[in-house]
Design a protein around this motif. Structure first.
Motif, PDB file in Angstrom:
ATOM      1  N   ASP A 131      52.405  39.579  32.044  1.00 53.64           N
ATOM      2  CA  ASP A 131      52.338  41.013  31.782  1.00 53.64           C
ATOM      3  C   ASP A 131      53.608  41.749  32.214  1.00 53.64           C
ATOM      4  O   ASP A 131      53.754  42.933  31.933  1.00 53.64           O
ATOM      5  CB  ASP A 131      51.108  41.637  32.450  1.00 53.64           C
ATOM      6  CG  ASP A 131      51.161  41.534  33.959  1.00 53.64           C
ATOM      7  OD1 ASP A 131      51.501  40.445  34.470  1.00 53.64           O
ATOM      8  OD2 ASP A 131      50.852  42.531  34.634  1.00 53.64           O
ATOM      9  N   ALA A 186      54.277  36.363  25.224  1.00 49.52           N
ATOM     10  CA  ALA A 186      53.216  37.342  24.992  1.00 49.52           C
ATOM     11  C   ALA A 186      52.987  38.125  26.277  1.00 49.52           C
ATOM     12  O   ALA A 186      53.052  37.560  27.373  1.00 49.52           O
ATOM     13  CB  ALA A 186      51.934  36.650  24.559  1.00 49.52           C
ATOM     14  N   SER A 222      50.138  39.663  26.969  1.00 51.86           N
ATOM     15  CA  SER A 222      48.722  39.655  27.337  1.00 51.86           C
ATOM     16  C   SER A 222      48.054  38.394  26.800  1.00 51.86           C
ATOM     17  O   SER A 222      48.560  37.750  25.879  1.00 51.86           O
ATOM     18  CB  SER A 222      48.013  40.884  26.753  1.00 51.86           C
ATOM     19  OG  SER A 222      47.908  40.759  25.345  1.00 51.86           O
ATOM     20  N   ARG A 271      45.301  38.345  25.068  1.00 49.47           N
ATOM     21  CA  ARG A 271      44.842  38.597  23.691  1.00 49.47           C
ATOM     22  C   ARG A 271      45.971  38.348  22.684  1.00 49.47           C
ATOM     23  O   ARG A 271      45.770  37.722  21.651  1.00 49.47           O
ATOM     24  CB  ARG A 271      44.331  40.031  23.552  1.00 49.47           C
ATOM     25  CG  ARG A 271      43.207  40.343  24.525  1.00 49.47           C
ATOM     26  CD  ARG A 271      41.993  40.910  23.854  1.00 49.47           C
ATOM     27  NE  ARG A 271      40.976  41.258  24.826  1.00 49.47           N
ATOM     28  CZ  ARG A 271      40.130  40.393  25.347  1.00 49.47           C
ATOM     29  NH1 ARG A 271      40.191  39.138  25.030  1.00 49.47           N
ATOM     30  NH2 ARG A 271      39.223  40.777  26.226  1.00 49.47           N
ATOM     31  N   GLU A 272      47.154  38.845  23.020  1.00 49.47           N
ATOM     32  CA  GLU A 272      48.321  38.638  22.153  1.00 49.47           C
ATOM     33  C   GLU A 272      48.638  37.137  22.055  1.00 49.47           C
ATOM     34  O   GLU A 272      48.962  36.617  20.982  1.00 49.47           O
ATOM     35  CB  GLU A 272      49.519  39.401  22.736  1.00 49.47           C
ATOM     36  CG  GLU A 272      50.776  39.343  21.921  1.00 49.47           C
ATOM     37  CD  GLU A 272      51.939  40.067  22.602  1.00 49.47           C
ATOM     38  OE1 GLU A 272      53.088  39.694  22.307  1.00 49.47           O
ATOM     39  OE2 GLU A 272      51.702  40.991  23.427  1.00 49.47           O
ATOM     40  N   GLN A 328      46.300  35.179  19.739  1.00 47.93           N
ATOM     41  CA  GLN A 328      46.674  35.367  18.336  1.00 47.93           C
ATOM     42  C   GLN A 328      47.833  34.448  17.955  1.00 47.93           C
ATOM     43  O   GLN A 328      47.823  33.824  16.899  1.00 47.93           O
ATOM     44  CB  GLN A 328      47.036  36.839  18.073  1.00 47.93           C
ATOM     45  CG  GLN A 328      47.166  37.167  16.615  1.00 47.93           C
ATOM     46  CD  GLN A 328      45.897  36.879  15.827  1.00 47.93           C
ATOM     47  OE1 GLN A 328      44.782  37.145  16.258  1.00 47.93           O
ATOM     48  NE2 GLN A 328      46.058  36.293  14.651  1.00 47.93           N
TER      49      GLN A 328
END
Length: 153
Positions: free
Chosen positions: A12, A33, A35, A37-38, A41
């Motif tokens: 983060d 990334a 996060s 969640r990112e 994906q």
């Protein structure tokens, strides 16, 4: 030409991502990334060999992220990286996130590089074993077919 190892680094703190990319971008195919969640994906969209994640992140800890990764794609090797000596997080990472290795922040370039190399060696060996197993399954099916033909004639 040898294919570069693809690495996903999740943290983060954007400065850590920039530092990681600057350090390893020439040697590896680096994805980052901010996060979990990112990162999930990205894992759905691209082949990833090694995942490195920070433990302490908002919304989703590194362990929670790794648990989700296993549901999406259990193949990449997983490394937990954290600046906190939180033993319960490390135990959870081993038990729930099925990590390959745990490293402390700030990371040493040499130690992290060695860990990535060892993780990839295991990843590559598992892929070779899966490929061999698939070939054996096909051969077994062919032999079963031939045996059935013999028995019917």
């Amino acid at each position: 030409m040898e294919r570069k190892i693809s690495i996903l680094y999740v943290d983060d703190e954007e400065n850590n991502l920039i530092s990681f990319r600057a350090t390893f971008r020439l040697k590896y195919k680096v994805y980052t990334a901010l996060s979990g969640r990112e990162a999930i994906q990205l894992i759905k969209e691209r082949p990833i060999n090694v995942i490195i994640t920070d433990q302490r992140m908002p919304q989703m800890t590194g362990v929670e992220f790794l648990e989700e990764v296993i549901k999406v794609n259990p193949d990449p090797m997983r490394i937990l990286l954290t600046g906190y000596a939180d033993m319960s997080a490390v135990v959870d990472a081993v038990n729930k996130g099925k990590i390959f290795h745990y490293l402390s922040k700030p990371w040493s370039e040499e130690e992290l590089d060695d860990t990535i190399q060892r993780a990839y060696e295991i990843y590559a060996e598992r892929e070779r074993i899966k490929e061999s197993f698939s070939k054996l399954e096909v051969t077994n099916e062919q032999l079963e077919f031939l045996l059935r033909q013999k028995l019917l004639s």
